[in-house]
Scaffold this motif. Structure first.
Motif, PDB file in Angstrom:
ATOM      1  N   THR A 226      16.908  81.657  36.242  1.00 62.01           N
ATOM      2  CA  THR A 226      17.937  80.632  36.068  1.00 62.01           C
ATOM      3  C   THR A 226      18.714  80.431  37.360  1.00 62.01           C
ATOM      4  OG1 THR A 226      18.162  81.219  33.732  1.00 62.01           O
ATOM      5  CG2 THR A 226      19.945  79.955  34.716  1.00 62.01           C
ATOM      6  N   GLY A 227      19.037  81.535  38.046  1.00 62.09           N
ATOM      7  CA  GLY A 227      19.702  81.440  39.334  1.00 62.09           C
ATOM      8  C   GLY A 227      18.854  80.699  40.356  1.00 62.09           C
ATOM      9  N   CYS A 228      17.540  80.957  40.351  1.00 59.39           N
ATOM     10  CA  CYS A 228      16.639  80.257  41.274  1.00 59.39           C
ATOM     11  C   CYS A 228      16.624  78.756  40.996  1.00 59.39           C
ATOM     12  CB  CYS A 228      15.229  80.823  41.156  1.00 59.39           C
ATOM     13  SG  CYS A 228      15.033  82.483  41.849  1.00 59.39           S
ATOM     14  N   VAL A 229      16.616  78.391  39.715  1.00 58.35           N
ATOM     15  CA  VAL A 229      16.647  76.973  39.352  1.00 58.35           C
ATOM     16  C   VAL A 229      17.938  76.331  39.863  1.00 58.35           C
ATOM     17  CG1 VAL A 229      16.779  75.333  37.425  1.00 58.35           C
ATOM     18  CG2 VAL A 229      15.139  77.232  37.351  1.00 58.35           C
ATOM     19  N   LEU A 230      19.048  77.018  39.694  1.00 58.78           N
ATOM     20  CA  LEU A 230      20.331  76.483  40.148  1.00 58.78           C
ATOM     21  C   LEU A 230      20.370  76.335  41.666  1.00 58.78           C
ATOM     22  CD1 LEU A 230      22.689  78.442  37.768  1.00 58.78           C
ATOM     23  CD2 LEU A 230      22.511  75.955  37.903  1.00 58.78           C
ATOM     24  N   PHE A 231      19.881  77.334  42.391  1.00 61.69           N
ATOM     25  CA  PHE A 231      19.870  77.238  43.853  1.00 61.69           C
ATOM     26  C   PHE A 231      18.929  76.130  44.316  1.00 61.69           C
ATOM     27  CE2 PHE A 231      21.527  81.726  43.939  1.00 61.69           C
ATOM     28  CZ  PHE A 231      22.695  81.418  44.603  1.00 61.69           C
ATOM     29  N   ALA A 232      17.819  75.946  43.607  1.00 59.54           N
ATOM     30  CA  ALA A 232      16.915  74.844  43.944  1.00 59.54           C
ATOM     31  C   ALA A 232      17.613  73.500  43.736  1.00 59.54           C
ATOM     32  CB  ALA A 232      15.654  74.929  43.087  1.00 59.54           C
ATOM     33  N   TYR A 233      18.405  73.402  42.677  1.00 54.61           N
ATOM     34  CA  TYR A 233      19.152  72.165  42.420  1.00 54.61           C
ATOM     35  C   TYR A 233      20.203  71.930  43.506  1.00 54.61           C
ATOM     36  CZ  TYR A 233      22.606  69.013  40.425  1.00 54.61           C
ATOM     37  OH  TYR A 233      23.488  67.976  40.238  1.00 54.61           O
ATOM     38  N   PHE A 234      20.986  72.963  43.831  1.00 56.20           N
ATOM     39  CA  PHE A 234      22.027  72.815  44.856  1.00 56.20           C
ATOM     40  C   PHE A 234      21.410  72.435  46.203  1.00 56.20           C
ATOM     41  CE2 PHE A 234      24.396  76.101  42.183  1.00 56.20           C
ATOM     42  CZ  PHE A 234      25.133  75.128  41.531  1.00 56.20           C
ATOM     43  N   ASP A 235      20.282  73.054  46.531  1.00 55.36           N
ATOM     44  CA  ASP A 235      19.609  72.749  47.784  1.00 55.36           C
ATOM     45  C   ASP A 235      19.213  71.278  47.843  1.00 55.36           C
ATOM     46  OD1 ASP A 235      18.270  73.172  50.245  1.00 55.36           O
ATOM     47  OD2 ASP A 235      16.380  73.474  49.183  1.00 55.36           O
ATOM     48  N   ALA A 236      18.635  70.780  46.742  1.00 57.80           N
ATOM     49  CA  ALA A 236      18.178  69.387  46.716  1.00 57.80           C
ATOM     50  C   ALA A 236      19.353  68.407  46.715  1.00 57.80           C
ATOM     51  CB  ALA A 236      17.290  69.155  45.494  1.00 57.80           C
ATOM     52  N   ILE A 237      20.379  68.688  45.916  1.00 62.09           N
ATOM     53  CA  ILE A 237      21.500  67.754  45.796  1.00 62.09           C
ATOM     54  C   ILE A 237      22.293  67.690  47.101  1.00 62.09           C
ATOM     55  CG2 ILE A 237      23.314  69.297  44.950  1.00 62.09           C
ATOM     56  CD1 ILE A 237      22.494  65.851  43.491  1.00 62.09           C
ATOM     57  N   ASN A 238      22.285  68.776  47.879  1.00 63.25           N
ATOM     58  CA  ASN A 238      23.007  68.794  49.146  1.00 63.25           C
ATOM     59  C   ASN A 238      22.184  68.226  50.299  1.00 63.25           C
ATOM     60  OD1 ASN A 238      25.343  70.020  48.086  1.00 63.25           O
ATOM     61  ND2 ASN A 238      24.455  72.067  48.304  1.00 63.25           N
ATOM     62  N   THR A 239      20.868  68.286  50.172  1.00 62.94           N
ATOM     63  CA  THR A 239      19.996  67.892  51.285  1.00 62.94           C
ATOM     64  C   THR A 239      19.370  66.519  51.101  1.00 62.94           C
ATOM     65  OG1 THR A 239      19.472  70.252  51.573  1.00 62.94           O
ATOM     66  CG2 THR A 239      18.089  68.668  52.739  1.00 62.94           C
ATOM     67  N   VAL A 240      18.911  66.226  49.886  1.00 60.69           N
ATOM     68  CA  VAL A 240      18.253  64.933  49.643  1.00 60.69           C
ATOM     69  C   VAL A 240      18.895  64.236  48.434  1.00 60.69           C
ATOM     70  CG1 VAL A 240      16.044  65.429  50.745  1.00 60.69           C
ATOM     71  CG2 VAL A 240      16.433  66.178  48.389  1.00 60.69           C
ATOM     72  N   PRO A 241      20.192  63.975  48.489  1.00 55.18           N
ATOM     73  CA  PRO A 241      20.847  63.346  47.331  1.00 55.18           C
ATOM     74  C   PRO A 241      20.281  61.963  47.022  1.00 55.18           C
ATOM     75  CG  PRO A 241      22.274  63.287  49.273  1.00 55.18           C
ATOM     76  CD  PRO A 241      21.126  64.176  49.617  1.00 55.18           C
ATOM     77  N   GLU A 242      19.689  61.306  48.024  1.00 58.85           N
ATOM     78  CA  GLU A 242      19.132  59.972  47.792  1.00 58.85           C
ATOM     79  C   GLU A 242      17.949  59.993  46.822  1.00 58.85           C
ATOM     80  OE1 GLU A 242      16.965  61.800  51.240  1.00 58.85           O
ATOM     81  OE2 GLU A 242      19.070  61.611  50.618  1.00 58.85           O
ATOM     82  N   GLN A 243      17.325  61.170  46.653  1.00 61.81           N
ATOM     83  CA  GLN A 243      16.218  61.293  45.692  1.00 61.81           C
ATOM     84  C   GLN A 243      16.709  61.555  44.271  1.00 61.81           C
ATOM     85  OE1 GLN A 243      12.622  63.379  46.720  1.00 61.81           O
ATOM     86  NE2 GLN A 243      13.132  63.447  48.888  1.00 61.81           N
ATOM     87  N   GLU A 244      18.019  61.676  44.112  1.00 59.00           N
ATOM     88  CA  GLU A 244      18.670  61.849  42.811  1.00 59.00           C
ATOM     89  C   GLU A 244      18.093  63.023  42.003  1.00 59.00           C
ATOM     90  OE1 GLU A 244      19.681  58.198  40.639  1.00 59.00           O
ATOM     91  OE2 GLU A 244      18.644  57.114  42.231  1.00 59.00           O
ATOM     92  N   PRO A 245      18.191  64.231  42.569  1.00 60.65           N
ATOM     93  CA  PRO A 245      17.748  65.403  41.802  1.00 60.65           C
ATOM     94  C   PRO A 245      18.617  65.597  40.569  1.00 60.65           C
ATOM     95  CG  PRO A 245      18.915  66.061  43.782  1.00 60.65           C
ATOM     96  CD  PRO A 245      18.723  64.588  43.894  1.00 60.65           C
TER      97      PRO A 245
END
Length: 278
Positions: A226-245
């Protein structure tokens, strides 16, 4: 004076590990030292293949390294099974080193760019080299005093917990916050089980339940993935927000509590992704 052959024999010999958990040895099977502690690793084999499938869009569209994490969790499960089935020194070291390396891989992959040390000039590649070096040195040190390795590994949860709390405070997504609370709750329960099994074995044995380490396996896997899923989400939302994770749940996005969380992207359907990772 011990020869190299003696050292190899000691590594492989059942019960050669200085670590022995509360569960009685060879009670349920003459071939498995700690039966409950061995079979309780089942989630390490059951969920990562599903997560690899669910994260196909994430891996294809953004960061393929996510699949390395899920594969390494399977390896952690394999090493844990070998350790608890034999209680050999080799099994203990493999179990602990597998955990160390999956944590190192996660830090290398998801440590926030904004928090990278200035001394490394905010360079992620340089940061990853430092993490690699620390992991290699720590792997060597693990052979010196195997009895304290488990306690040292527990400290790795502290920076992870800090980073997760840091990112959750920045997020305004209530679904993400709820999953973070769930992750933290399971982590605290897991640590409680680990400490009780390690330090209060006699008490739990008198209650005919020397299986808290098996419960730890289940809870720590749930908290870790669950922590890995959350970190994957934070990474995407901070780096590629235009892809709308976005945070989703399988099998139904309407069932959060019992669903398996994963990260998807707006406009990219899982059904349209061909199942290959290269």
């Amino acid at each position: 004076m011990k020869t190299l052959a003696d050292f190899h024999f000691e590594l492989l010999r059942p019960l050669s590990s200085p670590v022995d958990w509360c569960e009685g040895n060879y009670r349920q099977s003459q071939f498995i030292a700690e039966f409950a502690n061995t079979i309780s690793n089942v989630l390490f084999f059951a969920l990562p293949p599903l997560l690899i499938h669910l994260f196909l869009p994430y891996g294809r569209s953004y960061r393929r390294g996510i699949h390395v994490i899920w594969t390494m969790l399977i390896i952690v499960g394999m090493c844990s099974v070998y350790f608890h089935a034999t209680l050999s020194l080799l099994g203990q070291l493999l179990d602990e080193l597998a955990i160390l390396w999956v944590v190192a891989a996660a830090f290398s992959l998801w440590f926030p760019d904004r928090l990278l040390p200035q001394v490394l000039k905010k360079n992620r590649n340089l940061f990853q080299l430092v993490v690699l070096g620390v992991a290699i040195v720590t792997s060597g040190l693990a052979f010196l005093h195997p009895a304290i390795n488990a306690f040292a590994l527990m400290t790795l949860g502290l920076p992870a917990a800090y980073l997760l709390t840091y990112e959750l405070k920045r997020s305004k997504n209530s679904r993400v916050f709820r999953l973070g609370a769930r992750c933290g709750f399971m982590w605290v329960l897991a640590i409680t089980c680990w400490i009780n099994d390690r330090l209060f074995c006699e008490t739990w044995s008198s209650l005919n339940f020397p299986y808290l380490h098996a419960v730890w396996h289940i809870l720590i896997f749930l908290a870790s993935y669950t922590g890995c899923v959350l970190f994957a989400y934070f990474d995407a939302i901070n780096t590629v927000p235009e892809q709308e994770p976005e945070l989703k749940f399988w099998p139904s996005d309407k069932i959060e509590f019992l669903g398996v969380p994963y990260v998807g992207f707006q406009g990219i359907d899982l059904e349209n992704i061909k199942p290959h990772l290269i």
